[in-house]
Design a protein around this motif. Structure first.
Motif, PDB file in Angstrom:
ATOM      1  N   MET A 164     -12.219  -6.406   3.696  1.00  0.00           N
ATOM      2  CA  MET A 164     -12.773  -5.141   4.157  1.00  0.00           C
ATOM      3  C   MET A 164     -11.666  -4.133   4.465  1.00  0.00           C
ATOM      4  N   CYS A 165     -10.581  -4.598   5.064  1.00  0.00           N
ATOM      5  CA  CYS A 165      -9.451  -3.702   5.356  1.00  0.00           C
ATOM      6  C   CYS A 165      -8.878  -3.132   4.068  1.00  0.00           C
ATOM      7  N   GLY A 166      -8.672  -4.002   3.069  1.00  0.00           N
ATOM      8  CA  GLY A 166      -8.148  -3.523   1.794  1.00  0.00           C
ATOM      9  C   GLY A 166      -9.099  -2.566   1.103  1.00  0.00           C
ATOM     10  N   PHE A 167     -10.405  -2.862   1.146  1.00  0.00           N
ATOM     11  CA  PHE A 167     -11.388  -2.005   0.497  1.00  0.00           C
ATOM     12  C   PHE A 167     -11.448  -0.631   1.150  1.00  0.00           C
ATOM     13  N   LEU A 168     -11.526  -0.616   2.490  1.00  0.00           N
ATOM     14  CA  LEU A 168     -11.604   0.656   3.197  1.00  0.00           C
ATOM     15  C   LEU A 168     -10.326   1.479   3.013  1.00  0.00           C
ATOM     16  N   PHE A 169      -9.160   0.820   3.065  1.00  0.00           N
ATOM     17  CA  PHE A 169      -7.900   1.543   2.882  1.00  0.00           C
ATOM     18  C   PHE A 169      -7.818   2.134   1.478  1.00  0.00           C
ATOM     19  N   TYR A 170      -8.270   1.382   0.490  1.00  0.00           N
ATOM     20  CA  TYR A 170      -8.265   1.891  -0.884  1.00  0.00           C
ATOM     21  C   TYR A 170      -9.224   3.070  -1.040  1.00  0.00           C
ATOM     22  N   GLU A 171     -10.437   2.921  -0.487  1.00  0.00           N
ATOM     23  CA  GLU A 171     -11.428   3.985  -0.630  1.00  0.00           C
ATOM     24  C   GLU A 171     -11.013   5.249   0.105  1.00  0.00           C
ATOM     25  N   GLU A 172     -10.445   5.104   1.302  1.00  0.00           N
ATOM     26  CA  GLU A 172     -10.133   6.262   2.121  1.00  0.00           C
ATOM     27  C   GLU A 172      -8.798   6.904   1.756  1.00  0.00           C
ATOM     28  N   LYS A 173      -7.807   6.115   1.358  1.00  0.00           N
ATOM     29  CA  LYS A 173      -6.452   6.630   1.200  1.00  0.00           C
ATOM     30  C   LYS A 173      -5.915   6.610  -0.233  1.00  0.00           C
ATOM     31  N   LEU A 174      -6.405   5.718  -1.066  1.00  0.00           N
ATOM     32  CA  LEU A 174      -5.787   5.545  -2.387  1.00  0.00           C
ATOM     33  C   LEU A 174      -6.659   6.014  -3.545  1.00  0.00           C
ATOM     34  N   LYS A 175      -7.964   5.839  -3.453  1.00  0.00           N
ATOM     35  CA  LYS A 175      -8.835   6.065  -4.607  1.00  0.00           C
ATOM     36  C   LYS A 175      -8.776   7.508  -5.103  1.00  0.00           C
ATOM     37  N   LYS A 176      -8.936   8.477  -4.192  1.00  0.00           N
ATOM     38  CA  LYS A 176      -8.980   9.874  -4.620  1.00  0.00           C
ATOM     39  C   LYS A 176      -7.672  10.332  -5.254  1.00  0.00           C
ATOM     40  N   PRO A 177      -6.499  10.099  -4.620  1.00  0.00           N
ATOM     41  CA  PRO A 177      -5.261  10.542  -5.282  1.00  0.00           C
ATOM     42  C   PRO A 177      -4.998   9.823  -6.598  1.00  0.00           C
ATOM     43  N   ILE A 178      -5.341   8.530  -6.671  1.00  0.00           N
ATOM     44  CA  ILE A 178      -5.135   7.806  -7.926  1.00  0.00           C
ATOM     45  C   ILE A 178      -6.017   8.385  -9.021  1.00  0.00           C
ATOM     46  N   ASP A 179      -7.290   8.674  -8.688  1.00  0.00           N
ATOM     47  CA  ASP A 179      -8.186   9.283  -9.673  1.00  0.00           C
ATOM     48  C   ASP A 179      -7.674  10.657 -10.107  1.00  0.00           C
ATOM     49  N   GLU A 180      -7.179  11.423  -9.133  1.00  0.00           N
ATOM     50  CA  GLU A 180      -6.646  12.750  -9.465  1.00  0.00           C
ATOM     51  C   GLU A 180      -5.461  12.647 -10.425  1.00  0.00           C
ATOM     52  N   LEU A 181      -4.536  11.751 -10.110  1.00  0.00           N
ATOM     53  CA  LEU A 181      -3.347  11.610 -10.952  1.00  0.00           C
ATOM     54  C   LEU A 181      -3.703  11.053 -12.319  1.00  0.00           C
TER      55      LEU A 181
END
Length: 448
Positions: A164-181
């Protein structure tokens, strides 16, 4: 000075991990306490004891009688009514007082037999232990399942917390910038630069997206400059084809005229010399055009080298040089500025060449006065050059983007000066505009 970004992403990750650890620890504690409560409910711990005694007193009347033996189940610190036995020796709170008194035990339980003096009674006290083996099958299953849950539930919660920690951290902090890049990379690969990387955050990924956006802008500006260069090249080719057509036609016409008339002996020597002079003038114009093309090619390959300079010193040198140049024509040049001793970063050679072209053209057409005004704003050096002459012809104003614009009133010039200025200004991040305000009015700017 480079902007430094604090490692916010690492701090956020630590917060996520710490929060997950606290939640898992709290839930595990609740689960363990719940399991303990279930076990206690199924097999409660007991404060009861067994009191065993043996009466081996022999009397004359009871020689062949077997000793009395028995036990009682009692609760510590509760009244009991055991009359047959009595002792007045408490033995440091370890021995029970019997006979209508209190069953008393402070710390220890007597697991061994103790002989109570002359009374002839052996006493043994043992605790009552409940056993899960005495439970029904369903209760026994619940009992052992709760025991296993005390170990399994914390492990499961820990694994679930990590996921859950990994999922939430990815969704909140990593997913949007990775998708943008990722999307930006695909668009750049498809040569599409009409977009922007919109992710903004005060962390490492926000800085990365900001750098990617700067790269996209730089690529777009480079592509625009390249497209502009290609456009100017095409304009150069069109201008060359247009402006070379007349002298070539003149040469061809005179050559055909000579061929037809010399054979017939119709031309005098004077006429032949006149035609030869016309051919020579056309050839000179062709040579001038080719030299202009060579100059433009040299300018395209020229790199702007910006250095820091105090404007007041630069302004004084400009005034001295161009005032000396204007004395030969009798035209008065006035200079004005509101910049002072500001330090500017520019290419002095490029600025001088631009002013030489513009002031040189103004000297040819001005009647009495030329005004040159310098100002600064928004990181740009702004300059206006105006004269009191006849101004630009409609042909020049309409064909401002052509390379060679020759006015009939001054056929000795190719009109290359404005083109040279535009190329140098473009390389310096600037631009140029022309119009008529009583006379010719030229305004240009460059980054400084």
């Amino acid at each position: 000075m480079e902007k430094t970004v604090k490692p916010r992403l690492r701090a956020d990750f630590i917060k996520y991990v710490t929060t997950t650890f606290i939640c898992v620890a709290a839930l595990s504690l609740i689960a363990i306490l719940g399991c303990v409560a279930v076990r206690e409910w199924l097999v409660p711990s007991s404060d009861e004891v067994y009191l065993n005694w043996t009466d081996d007193i022999e009397t004359p009347y009871e020689k062949d009688v077997k000793p009395n033996m028995g036990y009682m189940r009692l609760t510590l610190a509760e009244p009991s009514d055991i009359n047959p036995f009595y002792t007045d020796d408490p033995n440091e709170n370890r021995v029970l007082r019997l006979g209508g008194a209190l069953l008393y035990s402070d710390i220890h339980l007597i697991e061994e037999s103790i002989h109570l003096g002359n009374i002839g009674v052996d006493v043994c006290v043992t605790r009552v232990y409940n056993s899960p083996e005495s439970l029904t099958p369903k209760r026994k299953f619940v009992y052992y399942a709760s025991s296993a849950a005390m170990v399994a539930v914390p492990i499961i919660l820990a694994l679930a917390g990590v996921l859950m920690c990994g999922f939430l951290f990815y969704e909140e902090k990593l997913k949007k910038p990775i998708d943008e890049l990722s999307s930006a990379t695909e668009k750049i690969a498809a040569q599409d630069l009409d977009f922007s990387v919109g992710y903004r955050a005060d962390d490492e990924l926000g800085e990365l997206c900001g750098s990617f956006e700067q790269m996209r802008r730089a690529l777009r500006e480079n592509n625009e400059r390249m497209w502009q260069m290609l456009t100017e090249r095409r304009q150069l080719q069109a201008s060359v084809a247009h402006d070379l057509r007349n002298p070539i036609a003149i040469i061809k016409g005179h050559a055909e005229y000579l061929r037809l008339n010399i054979e017939k002996g119709r031309l005098s020597d004077e006429k032949i010399l006149s035609v030869s002079d016309n051919i020579g003038d056309a050839a000179a114009r062709l040579e001038h055009y080719t030299e202009s093309i060579r100059t433009l090619n040299h300018l395209e390959d020229l790199d702007v080298e910006c250095t820091e300079a105090e404007f007041s010193e630069l302004f004084d040198n400009i005034c001295d040089d161009f005032t000396a140049m204007s004395k030969q024509s009798g035209i008065v040049i006035s200079f004005d500025e509101n910049i002072g001793k500001r330090i500017l970063k520019l290419d002095r050679r490029a600025l001088y060449r631009i002013l030489e072209n513009l002031i040189g053209n103004a000297l040819r057409f001005a009647e009495k006065e030329i005004k040159v005004i310098f100002s600064y704003g928004g990181g740009r050096l702004n300059v206006t050059v105006s004269d009191d002459g006849c101004g630009f012809s409609d042909k020049v104003l309409r064909a401002r983007d052509r390379y060679f614009v020759t006015d009939k009133s001054d056929s000795s010039h190719s009109g290359l000066g404005l083109t040279v200025c535009r190329i140098l200004l473009r390389k310096h991040g600037g631009g140029l505009a022309i119009e008529n305000r009583g006379g010719a009015f030229i305004e240009f700017f460059l980054e400084a």
